[in-house]
Design a protein around this motif. Structure first.
Motif, PDB file in Angstrom:
ATOM      1  N   ALA A 171       0.832  -1.214   0.000  1.00 11.52           N
ATOM      2  CA  ALA A 171       0.000   0.000   0.000  1.00 11.52           C
ATOM      3  C   ALA A 171       0.865   1.261   0.000  1.00 11.52           C
ATOM      4  N   PHE A 172       1.930   1.260   0.778  1.00  2.00           N
ATOM      5  CA  PHE A 172       2.831   2.416   0.781  1.00  2.00           C
ATOM      6  C   PHE A 172       3.497   2.590  -0.583  1.00  2.00           C
ATOM      7  N   GLU A 173       4.006   1.499  -1.135  1.00  2.00           N
ATOM      8  CA  GLU A 173       4.640   1.557  -2.459  1.00  2.00           C
ATOM      9  C   GLU A 173       3.654   2.079  -3.508  1.00  2.00           C
ATOM     10  N   TYR A 174       2.458   1.541  -3.465  1.00  2.00           N
ATOM     11  CA  TYR A 174       1.424   1.915  -4.431  1.00  2.00           C
ATOM     12  C   TYR A 174       1.114   3.415  -4.323  1.00  2.00           C
ATOM     13  N   THR A 175       0.983   3.871  -3.088  1.00  2.00           N
ATOM     14  CA  THR A 175       0.657   5.283  -2.853  1.00  2.00           C
ATOM     15  C   THR A 175       1.792   6.177  -3.355  1.00  2.00           C
ATOM     16  N   LYS A 176       2.995   5.794  -3.017  1.00  4.67           N
ATOM     17  CA  LYS A 176       4.168   6.563  -3.417  1.00  4.67           C
ATOM     18  C   LYS A 176       4.297   6.635  -4.944  1.00  4.67           C
ATOM     19  N   LYS A 177       4.124   5.487  -5.603  1.00  6.69           N
ATOM     20  CA  LYS A 177       4.347   5.424  -7.050  1.00  6.69           C
ATOM     21  C   LYS A 177       3.192   5.972  -7.884  1.00  6.69           C
ATOM     22  N   ASN A 178       1.957   5.759  -7.426  1.00  6.16           N
ATOM     23  CA  ASN A 178       0.822   5.997  -8.316  1.00  6.16           C
ATOM     24  C   ASN A 178      -0.080   7.173  -7.982  1.00  6.16           C
ATOM     25  N   GLU A 213       7.570  10.414   2.340  1.00  3.10           N
ATOM     26  CA  GLU A 213       6.788  11.212   1.381  1.00  3.10           C
ATOM     27  C   GLU A 213       5.299  10.874   1.413  1.00  3.10           C
ATOM     28  N   VAL A 214       4.938   9.804   2.117  1.00  4.53           N
ATOM     29  CA  VAL A 214       3.520   9.425   2.192  1.00  4.53           C
ATOM     30  C   VAL A 214       2.913   9.940   3.502  1.00  4.53           C
ATOM     31  N   LYS A 215       1.812  10.649   3.367  1.00  6.45           N
ATOM     32  CA  LYS A 215       1.114  11.181   4.539  1.00  6.45           C
ATOM     33  C   LYS A 215       0.211  10.073   5.099  1.00  6.45           C
ATOM     34  N   THR A 216       0.315   9.796   6.388  1.00  2.84           N
ATOM     35  CA  THR A 216      -0.475   8.705   6.967  1.00  2.84           C
ATOM     36  C   THR A 216      -1.668   9.229   7.768  1.00  2.84           C
ATOM     37  N   GLU A 217      -2.753   8.460   7.698  1.00  3.33           N
ATOM     38  CA  GLU A 217      -3.971   8.770   8.447  1.00  3.33           C
ATOM     39  C   GLU A 217      -4.502   7.464   9.010  1.00  3.33           C
TER      40      GLU A 217
END
Ligand code: IPM
Ligand code: MN
Length: 351
Positions: A171-178, A213-217
């Protein structure tokens, strides 16, 4: 020329009709893009089960492992007791092929098809990353004193650190890349499920350290369903367990316009992935040529994306969008203003 091997499981009910359109579009995309593929069809589903008394042949898993991807229509038959085909085919394939991610984009193409008031395509555009190999789906549980007044039934949610971590990491990779916004929300229930979601929460924040670089909630699952309706624009990517992911993606499908347009991928990033429209086999529409094939066509686009044919996947998506915006009257079966076949033809035309 690149060449792929795709296993096709048309399945039950309207599955074969929507897969037929999906393959029609895949073929057009292949020609335009300049790649080849061959398909092998498998007759897994309710009809085969009723005929042979066997849900899957023993060689099914090893046969399917030889393909680059699987394209699935629908599994579910009115004459088979609930649970047999779901567990024996769909869940077995997900588990045995270790497709540990269930990726379900929720994207509204046209305001007309959203049941929520004043919500635009800009506001409904998120992705659910559903864990697909553990949790309550693991099948752990038992009856005690069945059929007595003392009966107890337990069903255990099974969460391993490794299983949760690989899902969260995806999920982190996906968010970062896409994703542009790069916001990832963990959807859980830490206030009640204090074992399972404690593990999820600890894992989530541990992996988060590697993705500054990914904002978490974080959102509880009950609040998540509230926000899907009230302010879906708040979400970008959501990661959650198997059961919650199952439930919230049906709600997600509704706010994006219904089962006619909702697609998903069962993904093993290092193995064979399987793509499907997420609605069921819709037995009452079988053979009528009225079911909406767009979900299957979008699943086909996701399949190409997984094969790294990104350009072809984007072309299909854009073409679907055009058909939805300029042609389709309604996304529901029988109300599209076109037959199943015609909708497939339109997507090919715009491609
Ligand atoms: C889905 C379906 C399946 C699930 C059923 C048919 C087993 O509802 O793909 O969401 O619960 O995962
Ligand atoms: Mn479901």
């Amino acid at each position: 020329m690149k060449s792929y091997k795709i296993a096709v499981i048309p399945g039950d009910g309207t599955g074969p009709e929507v897969i037929r359109e999906g393959l029609k579009v895949l073929e057009a995309a292949a020609q335009k893009s300049g790649f080849k593929y061959e398909t092998v069809s498998f007759d897994f589903g309710g009809a085969r089960y009723l005929r042979t008394k066997e849900v899957l042949p023993p060689s099914a898993i090893s046969d399917l492992k030889k393909f680059d991807a699987i394209f699935l229509g629908a599994i579910g038959h009115p004459d088979v007791k609930p649970g047999i085909l779901e567990k024996g085919i769909l869940l077995k394939l997900r588990f045995d092929l270790d497709q540990y991610i269930n990726l379900r984009p929720v994207k509204l193409y046209d305001e007309r098809f959203c049941p929520l008031k004043n919500k635009t395509p800009e506001q409904i555009d998120f992705v659910v990353v559903r864990e697909n190999s553990e949790g309550l789906y693991k099948g752990i549980g038992e009856f005690k004193d069945k059929d007595s007044l003392r009966e107890v039934a337990t069903q255990v949610s099974y969460n391993t650190r490794q299983g949760v971590e690989r899902c969260v990491r995806y999920a982190f990779e996906y968010t970062k890349k896409n994703r542009k916004r790069k916001q990832l929300t963990l959807c859980g229930k830490t206030n009640v499920l204090t074992f399972a979601f404690d593990l999820w929460e600890r894992t989530f924040y541990a992996v988060a350290k590697e993705y500054p670089e990914v904002k978490t909630e974080y959102a509880h699952v009950d609040a998540t369903t509230m926000w899907f309706v009230k302010n879906p624009e708040w979400f970008d990517v959501i990661v959650t367990d198997n059961m919650f992911g199952d439930i919230i993606t049906d709600l997600g499908a509704m706010i994006q316009g219904g089962m006619g347009i909702a697609a998903g991928g069962n993904i093993n990033p290092k193995g064979v992935s399987m793509f499907e429209p997420i609605g069921g086999s819709a037995p009452k529409y079988t053979g009528k040529n009225v079911i909406n094939p767009l979900a299957a066509i979008c699943a086909g686009a996701m399949l190409l994306d997984q094969l790294r044919e990104h350009q072809a996947a984007t072309w299909i998506e854009e073409s679907v969008k055009k058909v939805v915006l300029t042609k389709i009257k309604d996304l529901a079966a029988g109300q599209m203003g076109y037959s199943t076949t015609e909708v497939g033809d339109l997507v090919v035309k715009f491609l």
